[in-house]
Design a protein around this motif. Structure first.
Motif, PDB file in Angstrom:
ATOM      1  N   GLY A 144       0.814  -1.209   0.000  1.00  0.00           N
ATOM      2  CA  GLY A 144       0.000   0.000   0.000  1.00  0.00           C
ATOM      3  C   GLY A 144       0.852   1.264   0.000  1.00  0.00           C
ATOM      4  N   ALA A 145       1.858   1.301   0.880  1.00  0.00           N
ATOM      5  CA  ALA A 145       2.725   2.476   0.945  1.00  0.00           C
ATOM      6  C   ALA A 145       3.539   2.623  -0.334  1.00  0.00           C
ATOM      7  CB  ALA A 145       3.651   2.365   2.158  1.00  0.00           C
ATOM      8  N   GLY A 146       4.023   1.496  -0.869  1.00  0.00           N
ATOM      9  CA  GLY A 146       4.790   1.549  -2.106  1.00  0.00           C
ATOM     10  C   GLY A 146       3.952   2.042  -3.271  1.00  0.00           C
ATOM     11  N   CYS A 147       2.702   1.637  -3.329  1.00  0.00           N
ATOM     12  CA  CYS A 147       1.808   2.077  -4.398  1.00  0.00           C
ATOM     13  C   CYS A 147       1.588   3.590  -4.338  1.00  0.00           C
ATOM     14  CB  CYS A 147       0.483   1.340  -4.286  1.00  0.00           C
ATOM     15  SG  CYS A 147      -0.752   1.850  -5.496  1.00  0.00           S
ATOM     16  N   LEU A 148       1.294   4.111  -3.140  1.00  0.00           N
ATOM     17  CA  LEU A 148       1.049   5.543  -2.989  1.00  0.00           C
ATOM     18  C   LEU A 148       2.290   6.364  -3.317  1.00  0.00           C
ATOM     19  CD1 LEU A 148      -1.031   5.479   0.310  1.00  0.00           C
ATOM     20  CD2 LEU A 148      -1.859   6.210  -1.929  1.00  0.00           C
ATOM     21  N   GLU A 149       3.443   5.924  -2.821  1.00  0.00           N
ATOM     22  CA  GLU A 149       4.678   6.662  -3.069  1.00  0.00           C
ATOM     23  C   GLU A 149       5.048   6.632  -4.551  1.00  0.00           C
ATOM     24  OE1 GLU A 149       8.307   8.676  -2.872  1.00  0.00           O
ATOM     25  OE2 GLU A 149       6.492   8.698  -1.626  1.00  0.00           O
ATOM     26  N   HIS A 151       3.079   6.109  -7.151  1.00  0.00           N
ATOM     27  CA  HIS A 151       2.117   6.840  -7.979  1.00  0.00           C
ATOM     28  C   HIS A 151       2.285   8.348  -7.812  1.00  0.00           C
ATOM     29  CE1 HIS A 151      -1.355   6.039 -10.588  1.00  0.00           C
ATOM     30  NE2 HIS A 151      -1.787   7.236 -10.210  1.00  0.00           N
ATOM     31  N   SER A 152       2.539   8.791  -6.570  1.00  0.00           N
ATOM     32  CA  SER A 152       2.773  10.214  -6.342  1.00  0.00           C
ATOM     33  C   SER A 152       4.030  10.675  -7.083  1.00  0.00           C
ATOM     34  CB  SER A 152       2.914  10.493  -4.843  1.00  0.00           C
ATOM     35  OG  SER A 152       1.729  10.162  -4.148  1.00  0.00           O
ATOM     36  N   HIS A 153       5.067   9.840  -7.060  1.00  0.00           N
ATOM     37  CA  HIS A 153       6.308  10.166  -7.780  1.00  0.00           C
ATOM     38  C   HIS A 153       6.051  10.260  -9.281  1.00  0.00           C
ATOM     39  CE1 HIS A 153      10.579  10.437  -8.517  1.00  0.00           C
ATOM     40  NE2 HIS A 153      10.552   9.360  -9.273  1.00  0.00           N
ATOM     41  N   TRP A 154       5.273   9.345  -9.812  1.00  0.00           N
ATOM     42  CA  TRP A 154       4.964   9.378 -11.249  1.00  0.00           C
ATOM     43  C   TRP A 154       4.179  10.635 -11.615  1.00  0.00           C
ATOM     44  CZ3 TRP A 154      -0.060   8.832 -13.446  1.00  0.00           C
ATOM     45  CH2 TRP A 154      -0.059   8.811 -14.843  1.00  0.00           C
ATOM     46  N   ARG A 155       3.204  11.020 -10.779  1.00  0.00           N
ATOM     47  CA  ARG A 155       2.390  12.197 -11.072  1.00  0.00           C
ATOM     48  C   ARG A 155       3.216  13.479 -11.077  1.00  0.00           C
ATOM     49  NH1 ARG A 155      -1.563  13.381 -13.640  1.00  0.00           N
ATOM     50  NH2 ARG A 155      -2.488  14.861 -12.189  1.00  0.00           N
ATOM     51  N   ARG A 156       4.245  13.521 -10.237  1.00  0.00           N
ATOM     52  CA  ARG A 156       5.028  14.750 -10.120  1.00  0.00           C
ATOM     53  C   ARG A 156       6.181  14.805 -11.116  1.00  0.00           C
ATOM     54  NH1 ARG A 156       4.254  17.549  -5.000  1.00  0.00           N
ATOM     55  NH2 ARG A 156       2.608  16.497  -3.821  1.00  0.00           N
ATOM     56  N   VAL A 160       8.083   6.288 -16.214  1.00  0.00           N
ATOM     57  CA  VAL A 160       7.182   5.170 -16.475  1.00  0.00           C
ATOM     58  C   VAL A 160       7.369   4.059 -15.447  1.00  0.00           C
ATOM     59  CG1 VAL A 160       6.536   3.415 -18.165  1.00  0.00           C
ATOM     60  CG2 VAL A 160       7.083   5.719 -18.932  1.00  0.00           C
ATOM     61  N   TRP A 161       8.615   3.850 -14.990  1.00  0.00           N
ATOM     62  CA  TRP A 161       8.862   2.762 -14.038  1.00  0.00           C
ATOM     63  C   TRP A 161       8.068   2.972 -12.751  1.00  0.00           C
ATOM     64  CZ3 TRP A 161      10.463   3.956  -9.228  1.00  0.00           C
ATOM     65  CH2 TRP A 161      11.159   5.154  -9.033  1.00  0.00           C
ATOM     66  N   ALA A 162       7.856   4.246 -12.361  1.00  0.00           N
ATOM     67  CA  ALA A 162       7.090   4.525 -11.141  1.00  0.00           C
ATOM     68  C   ALA A 162       5.629   4.123 -11.318  1.00  0.00           C
ATOM     69  CB  ALA A 162       7.200   6.000 -10.783  1.00  0.00           C
ATOM     70  N   LEU A 163       5.076   4.357 -12.506  1.00  0.00           N
ATOM     71  CA  LEU A 163       3.695   3.954 -12.768  1.00  0.00           C
ATOM     72  C   LEU A 163       3.575   2.428 -12.760  1.00  0.00           C
ATOM     73  CD1 LEU A 163       0.795   4.714 -13.508  1.00  0.00           C
ATOM     74  CD2 LEU A 163       1.485   4.691 -15.914  1.00  0.00           C
ATOM     75  N   LEU A 164       4.533   1.744 -13.363  1.00  0.00           N
ATOM     76  CA  LEU A 164       4.507   0.278 -13.369  1.00  0.00           C
ATOM     77  C   LEU A 164       4.641  -0.277 -11.949  1.00  0.00           C
ATOM     78  CD1 LEU A 164       6.740  -0.447 -16.510  1.00  0.00           C
ATOM     79  CD2 LEU A 164       4.245  -0.576 -16.333  1.00  0.00           C
ATOM     80  N   LEU A 165       5.501   0.349 -11.128  1.00  0.00           N
ATOM     81  CA  LEU A 165       5.647  -0.091  -9.738  1.00  0.00           C
ATOM     82  C   LEU A 165       4.364   0.158  -8.960  1.00  0.00           C
ATOM     83  CD1 LEU A 165       7.426  -1.210  -7.487  1.00  0.00           C
ATOM     84  CD2 LEU A 165       8.261   1.125  -7.082  1.00  0.00           C
TER      85      LEU A 165
END
Length: 498
Positions: A144-149, A151-156, A160-165
Motif C-alpha cells: 500500500g505504501a509503495g503504491c502511494l509513493e 504513484h505520487s512520484h509518477w504524477r510529479r 514510467v517505471w514509477a507507474l509500473l511499480l
C-alpha cells in the motif's frame, strides 16, 4: 536522521522474534505458517495452498493469494523450517514501510512532519505487533505504501517505471486482500486528480472536469482493468479450489457473514472499535494530533489524499463490520494515512511548545505503546509457549512425520502447526465414540489438547475439563503434562467414551 525511526521500529519488532506461532490471532498465523511449510516441503506451486486441518485429505484451500507464505517457503528451502524466518520477513517489510511513510509524509506535509510520522508508525502498538507476526499484513502495508509513493512520484515527475511499480503494488495488495481496492483506491484516485505543482497556479479546472478527463483516459482503464483482471482471475481459481477440496476461509456466500445492519447500528460496537483505534493504533497520545493534522490539511490536495485514505478504511469497516470487530488487523491500514497527519499536527504543536513538553509527551507516547504491547501481546505469547510447546514438542519427537492427529482445540489450528502435523480440528463438545472410530479408520493416531483451554484464547468449562480427564484416565498410555495440563492420548488405547 531518517535511520532513527527505522532503528526504533526494528528494535521494537525484534522483541520475541524467535517465538513459535502463538499469541493474539495465532490461528491466523498458524494457517499462514502451515501454507509456507507445505509449499517448502511438498514443493507445490503458489496456486495450490494447503492447510493442516483437512483431516486425511491433502488440504488445498480457498484463500487469498498466498504471496507471503510462498516467499517464506523459499527461505525455508534455503535455511530449513524455522518460523522466525517468517517473522523476519514481516519485520523487513515493516521496516521498509516506515521508510515509505517518512517519504509520504515528506511529500505531503514536509520533511519534519514526515520524520515524525515515520516515528509514530514505528512505535504504534499494532504496527509493532503485526510488523513481526507470521501473516501477510506487513507485506500488505508495504504494498500500500509503495503504491502511494510510486504513484505520487509518477504524477510529479513522470517516470514510467514509477507507474509500473504503482500498478504492481496495487495489484499485489488486492491479491493479498480484496479490501485494499477501496482503502487504497480512494487515495490513489485523489493523487491522480491532483494537479501537478508546476501547473497548479495557472489551472482552475474543477474536480468534476478532471474526473471526466480521467474517465476518458485509456491509461486509467488499462491500469484499473489489468489489476481487476489479475485479482478476479486468482479469486475465481481460489473459489474453484475450495469447491473441489471442500476447504475454505469463507470468503464468499452466505457463510462469509462479513457484516449486518444490527452491527452497524450498535453503539457498543462502534465504541469498542474507537477504543481499539485510540489505544492500540494511536496509543491515546496520538488522537489529538490526528485531528489537528486533519484540520490543518483538509484544504490542501495532499491533505485530502491522506484523509481519503482514512475514509476508505472507514468504508471498508462498514462493509466488513463483523470481521473488523473481530480482526483488529483490519484497522492497520489507518496507520499509512494517520501517521503523516499526526506528524503534521505534532510538528505544528512542537513549534509552539517548550522542548521539555515535547520530550515528555513523546516519552509518554512510547510508554503507553510499550505497556499495551507488554500486557496485551508479549505476555500472552510467553504464557502460551509454556502451555502448549511441551505437548507440541512431544508430538514432533514421538509421532512419525506424516502421522495425523485430532486436535481438540475447536476451530483453532495453532496446535497442529506447532506440532507440524496434519489432522482434524474438533471441539470437546463434539467428541463421541462414533467420531473416534471414524478418525481411527481414516488414519488418525492420537487425540491431543488441553484440560484448560478450548482454544488458545478461550478457557474450557469445568464440565468439559472433567470429561476429558476421565477420557485420559481410561487410557494407560495417555501422556499428561502436569504443569500445562495438556494431554496426548493414543486413539487405539481409549477405553472410555467422553
Amino acid at each position: 536522521m531518517i535511520w532513527l525511526p527505522i532503528t526504533v521500529g526494528v528494535l521494537l519488532r525484534l522483541i520475541q522474534l524467535w517465538m513459535p506461532i502463538v499469541g493474539v490471532h495465532s490461528w491466523r498465523q498458524a494457517d499462514t505458517a502451515a501454507m509456507a511449510r507445505h509449499f517448502a516441503l511438498s514443493d507445490t506451486p503458489i496456486w495450490l495452498p494447503q492447510i493442516d486441518w483437512a483431516g486425511a485429505a491433502e488440504g488445498y484451500v480457498e484463500s487469498e493469494f498466498p504471496l507471503f507464505p510462498f516467499l517464506v517457503s523459499r527461505l525455508y528451502q534455503l535455511f530449513g523450517v524455522q518460523e522466525w524466518l517468517g517473522r523476519g520477513l514481516s519485520l523487513l517489510c515493516s521496516a521498509l514501510t516506515i521508510w515509505l511513510v517518512i517519504r509520504l509524509g515528506r511529500r505531503w506535509f514536509g520533511a519534519r512532519a514526515g520524520w515524525w510520522g515515520g516515528l509514530f508508525f514505528a512505535i504504534a502498538p499494532l504496527g509493532v505487533y503485526y510488523g513481526r507476526t507470521f501473516q501477510a499484513e506487513a507485506l500488505l502495508l508495504l504494498c500500500g505504501a509503495g503504491c502511494l509513493e510510486a504513484h505520487s512520484h509518477w504524477r510529479r515527475q513522470g517516470p514510467v517505471w514509477a507507474l509500473l511499480l504503482s500498478w504492481l503494488c496495487f495489484t499485489c495488495a488486492g491479491l493479498i486482500k480484496v479490501i485494499p481496492l477501496l482503502w487504497l483506491g480512494l487515495p490513489l484516485l485523489m493523487v491522480q486528480l491532483n494537479v501537478k505543482p508546476q501547473l497548479e497556479a495557472a489551472t482552475q479546472t474543477n474536480i468534476l472536469r478532471r474526473t471526466k478527463g480521467l474517465l476518458r483516459s485509456p491509461g486509467f482503464w488499462l491500469y484499473v482493468g489489468a489489476s481487476l483482471a489479475a485479482i478476479a482471475t486468482w479469486y475465481a481459481h481460489a473459489y474453484q479450489l475450495g469447491l473441489t477440496s471442500g476447504f475454505s476461509f469463507g470468503f464468499w456466500g452466505g457463510g462469509s457473514d462479513r457484516s449486518s445492519l444490527s452491527l452497524l447500528l450498535d453503539p457498543g460496537n462502534w465504541f469498542n472499535l474507537s477504543l481499539r483505534v485510540a489505544l492500540r493504533l494511536l496509543a491515546i497520545a496520538g488522537v489529538p494530533f490526528l485531528f489537528s493534522g486533519i484540520w490543518l490539511s483538509w484544504r490542501s490536495p495532499d491533505g485530502r489524499t491522506a484523509i481519503s485514505g482514512l475514509l476508505g478504511v472507514l468504508l471498508c469497516t462498514l462493509a466488513t463490520m463483523r470481521s473488523s470487530s473481530v480482526h483488529e488487523y483490519y484497522q492497520l491500514p489507518l496507520l499509512l494515512f494517520a501517521c503523516p497527519l499526526m506528524g503534521l499536527g505534532w510538528h505544528r504543536w512542537q513549534q509552539r511548545c517548550r522542548r521539555w513538553q515535547s520530550s515528555a509527551l513523546i516519552s509518554l507516547w512510547l510508554a503507553i505503546s510499550l505497556a499495551v504491547l507488554s500486557f496485551d501481546y508479549w505476555a500472552l505469547e510467553q504464557r502460551q509457549v509454556q502451555d502448549w510447546m511441551p505437548l507440541a514438542m512431544r508430538i514432533r519427537q514421538e509421532l512419525p512425520e506424516g502421522s495425523r492427529i485430532v486436535s481438540v482445540t475447536s476451530t483453532d489450528p495453532t496446535l497442529l502447526n506447532l506440532a507440524r502435523r496434519q489432522g482434524w480440528l474438533i471441539s470437546s463438545k463434539q467428541l463421541n465414540p462414533e467420531r473416534l472410530q471414524s478418525w481411527r479408520e481414516q488414519g488418525a493416531s492420537h487425540l491431543a489438547g488441553s484440560f484448560r483451554w478450548e482454544k488458545m484464547y478461550r478457557p474450557m468449562s469445568e464440565g468439559r475439563q472433567r470429561a476429558l480427564r476421565n477420557l485420559a484416565a481410561g487410557s494407560q498410555e495417555a501422556w499428561v503434562d502436569d504443569v500445562s495440563q495438556t494431554y496426548l492420548i493414543p486413539l487405539d488405547a481409549i477405553s472410555a467414551s467422553p
